[in-house]
Scaffold this motif. Structure first.
Motif, PDB file in Angstrom:
ATOM      1  N   PRO A  69       0.843  -1.213   0.000  1.00  8.25           N
ATOM      2  CA  PRO A  69       0.000   0.000   0.000  1.00  8.25           C
ATOM      3  C   PRO A  69       0.872   1.255   0.000  1.00  8.25           C
ATOM      4  N   ASP A  70       0.437   2.233  -0.738  1.00  8.69           N
ATOM      5  CA  ASP A  70       1.207   3.445  -0.949  1.00  8.69           C
ATOM      6  C   ASP A  70       0.401   4.637  -0.442  1.00  8.69           C
ATOM      7  N   PRO A  71       0.969   5.475   0.433  1.00  9.08           N
ATOM      8  CA  PRO A  71       0.219   6.624   0.948  1.00  9.08           C
ATOM      9  C   PRO A  71      -0.244   7.582  -0.146  1.00  9.08           C
ATOM     10  N   ALA A  72       0.528   7.741  -1.202  1.00  9.93           N
ATOM     11  CA  ALA A  72       0.140   8.652  -2.285  1.00  9.93           C
ATOM     12  C   ALA A  72      -1.125   8.157  -2.978  1.00  9.93           C
ATOM     13  N   ARG A  73      -1.196   6.867  -3.266  1.00 10.58           N
ATOM     14  CA  ARG A  73      -2.372   6.323  -3.942  1.00 10.58           C
ATOM     15  C   ARG A  73      -3.582   6.271  -3.024  1.00 10.58           C
ATOM     16  N   LEU A  74      -3.370   5.986  -1.755  1.00  9.36           N
ATOM     17  CA  LEU A  74      -4.482   6.008  -0.807  1.00  9.36           C
ATOM     18  C   LEU A  74      -5.039   7.418  -0.654  1.00  9.36           C
ATOM     19  N   ALA A  75      -4.166   8.416  -0.580  1.00  5.30           N
ATOM     20  CA  ALA A  75      -4.614   9.806  -0.475  1.00  5.30           C
ATOM     21  C   ALA A  75      -5.362  10.233  -1.730  1.00  5.30           C
ATOM     22  N   ALA A  76      -4.864   9.826  -2.889  1.00  5.14           N
ATOM     23  CA  ALA A  76      -5.540  10.165  -4.148  1.00  5.14           C
ATOM     24  C   ALA A  76      -6.915   9.525  -4.225  1.00  5.14           C
ATOM     25  N   ALA A  77      -7.033   8.283  -3.792  1.00  5.70           N
ATOM     26  CA  ALA A  77      -8.331   7.608  -3.802  1.00  5.70           C
ATOM     27  C   ALA A  77      -9.298   8.288  -2.842  1.00  5.70           C
ATOM     28  N   CYS A  78      -8.815   8.676  -1.663  1.00  8.69           N
ATOM     29  CA  CYS A  78      -9.672   9.373  -0.701  1.00  8.69           C
ATOM     30  C   CYS A  78     -10.114  10.728  -1.236  1.00  8.69           C
ATOM     31  N   ALA A  79      -9.202  11.461  -1.863  1.00 13.78           N
ATOM     32  CA  ALA A  79      -9.553  12.767  -2.427  1.00 13.78           C
ATOM     33  C   ALA A  79     -10.583  12.614  -3.543  1.00 13.78           C
ATOM     34  N   ALA A  80     -10.385  11.640  -4.404  1.00  8.28           N
ATOM     35  CA  ALA A  80     -11.342  11.414  -5.489  1.00  8.28           C
ATOM     36  C   ALA A  80     -12.707  11.023  -4.931  1.00  8.28           C
ATOM     37  N   PHE A  81     -12.719  10.198  -3.902  1.00  9.42           N
ATOM     38  CA  PHE A  81     -13.988   9.788  -3.294  1.00  9.42           C
ATOM     39  C   PHE A  81     -14.719  10.968  -2.672  1.00  9.42           C
ATOM     40  N   VAL A  83     -14.365  14.265  -3.219  1.00  4.18           N
ATOM     41  CA  VAL A  83     -14.818  15.232  -4.227  1.00  4.18           C
ATOM     42  C   VAL A  83     -15.989  14.654  -5.025  1.00  4.18           C
ATOM     43  N   GLY A  84     -15.930  13.392  -5.377  1.00  2.00           N
ATOM     44  CA  GLY A  84     -17.025  12.766  -6.106  1.00  2.00           C
ATOM     45  C   GLY A  84     -18.301  12.686  -5.286  1.00  2.00           C
ATOM     46  N   TYR A  85     -18.169  12.422  -4.008  1.00  2.76           N
ATOM     47  CA  TYR A  85     -19.341  12.319  -3.137  1.00  2.76           C
ATOM     48  C   TYR A  85     -20.064  13.655  -3.031  1.00  2.76           C
ATOM     49  N   PHE A  86     -19.294  14.728  -2.871  1.00  2.02           N
ATOM     50  CA  PHE A  86     -19.923  16.025  -2.678  1.00  2.02           C
ATOM     51  C   PHE A  86     -20.287  16.721  -3.989  1.00  2.02           C
ATOM     52  N   SER A  87     -19.498  16.529  -5.037  1.00  2.00           N
ATOM     53  CA  SER A  87     -19.791  17.236  -6.290  1.00  2.00           C
ATOM     54  C   SER A  87     -20.691  16.440  -7.234  1.00  2.00           C
ATOM     55  N   ILE A  91     -15.717  14.217 -13.576  1.00  2.00           N
ATOM     56  CA  ILE A  91     -14.552  14.968 -14.050  1.00  2.00           C
ATOM     57  C   ILE A  91     -13.824  15.614 -12.874  1.00  2.00           C
ATOM     58  N   TRP A  92     -14.559  16.263 -11.982  1.00  2.00           N
ATOM     59  CA  TRP A  92     -13.925  16.887 -10.812  1.00  2.00           C
ATOM     60  C   TRP A  92     -13.315  15.835  -9.894  1.00  2.00           C
ATOM     61  N   SER A  93     -13.983  14.714  -9.764  1.00  2.00           N
ATOM     62  CA  SER A  93     -13.467  13.639  -8.918  1.00  2.00           C
ATOM     63  C   SER A  93     -12.163  13.075  -9.487  1.00  2.00           C
ATOM     64  N   ALA A  94     -12.146  12.809 -10.778  1.00  2.00           N
ATOM     65  CA  ALA A  94     -10.933  12.286 -11.411  1.00  2.00           C
ATOM     66  C   ALA A  94      -9.804  13.311 -11.348  1.00  2.00           C
ATOM     67  N   ALA A  95     -10.125  14.578 -11.571  1.00  2.00           N
ATOM     68  CA  ALA A  95      -9.101  15.626 -11.503  1.00  2.00           C
ATOM     69  C   ALA A  95      -8.524  15.739 -10.095  1.00  2.00           C
ATOM     70  N   ALA A  96      -9.363  15.630  -9.089  1.00  2.00           N
ATOM     71  CA  ALA A  96      -8.877  15.693  -7.706  1.00  2.00           C
ATOM     72  C   ALA A  96      -7.976  14.505  -7.396  1.00  2.00           C
ATOM     73  N   GLY A  97      -8.355  13.319  -7.856  1.00  2.00           N
ATOM     74  CA  GLY A  97      -7.534  12.142  -7.627  1.00  2.00           C
ATOM     75  C   GLY A  97      -6.191  12.226  -8.337  1.00  2.00           C
ATOM     76  N   ILE A  98      -6.212  12.640  -9.595  1.00  2.00           N
ATOM     77  CA  ILE A  98      -4.966  12.754 -10.356  1.00  2.00           C
ATOM     78  C   ILE A  98      -4.071  13.832  -9.763  1.00  2.00           C
ATOM     79  N   GLY A  99      -4.668  14.982  -9.444  1.00  2.00           N
ATOM     80  CA  GLY A  99      -3.883  16.067  -8.847  1.00  2.00           C
ATOM     81  C   GLY A  99      -3.278  15.672  -7.514  1.00  2.00           C
ATOM     82  N   THR A 100      -4.059  15.001  -6.691  1.00  2.00           N
ATOM     83  CA  THR A 100      -3.554  14.555  -5.394  1.00  2.00           C
ATOM     84  C   THR A 100      -2.452  13.519  -5.559  1.00  2.00           C
TER      85      THR A 100
END
Length: 109
Positions: A69-81, A83-87, A91-100
């Motif tokens: 497990p990698d902290p960068a990928r876990l953080a990106a998955a959490c950020a995408a989740f 952002v996707g949950y609230f927005s 597109i915004w969810s994927a952008a948040a995950g990629i950016g994170t």
């Protein structure tokens, strides 16, 4: 396993015919018919059921870290989740995950 060139092309042709028949069964045979409401209701859940199965192994056991497990990928998955949950916008969810992911990989080295 050693395969001859002919066996490889035969396998490619058979797989191509098989995937064509599966798609044709939906598009060609029942494509012009009205589908029952219960089928449409169940088909709405298909992406929700398939996407976690595709994403979870890439987040929890990434090949880039030899399955650790990698902290960068876990953080990106959490950020995408989050952002996707609230927005409710992919597109915004994927952008948040990629950016994170890129930010965390840069920060963590």
């Amino acid at each position: 396993m050693d395969m001859t060139s002919g066996e490889i092309w035969l396998t490619i042709a058979l797989v191509g015919i098989g995937t064509y028949l599966v798609r044709f069964s939906f598009i060609g045979i029942i494509g012009d018919r009205e589908m029952p409401e219960w089928v449409l209701r169940h088909l709405r859940y298909t992406p929700v059921a398939v996407l976690p199965g595709l994403v979870a192994p890439l987040v929890l056991w990434p090949a880039a870290t030899q399955g650790q497990p990698d902290p960068a990928r876990l953080a990106a998955a959490c950020a995408a989740f989050v952002v996707g949950y609230f927005s409710k916008n992919f597109i915004w969810s994927a952008a948040a995950g990629i950016g994170t992911l890129f930010l965390m990989l840069w920060v963590l080295g």
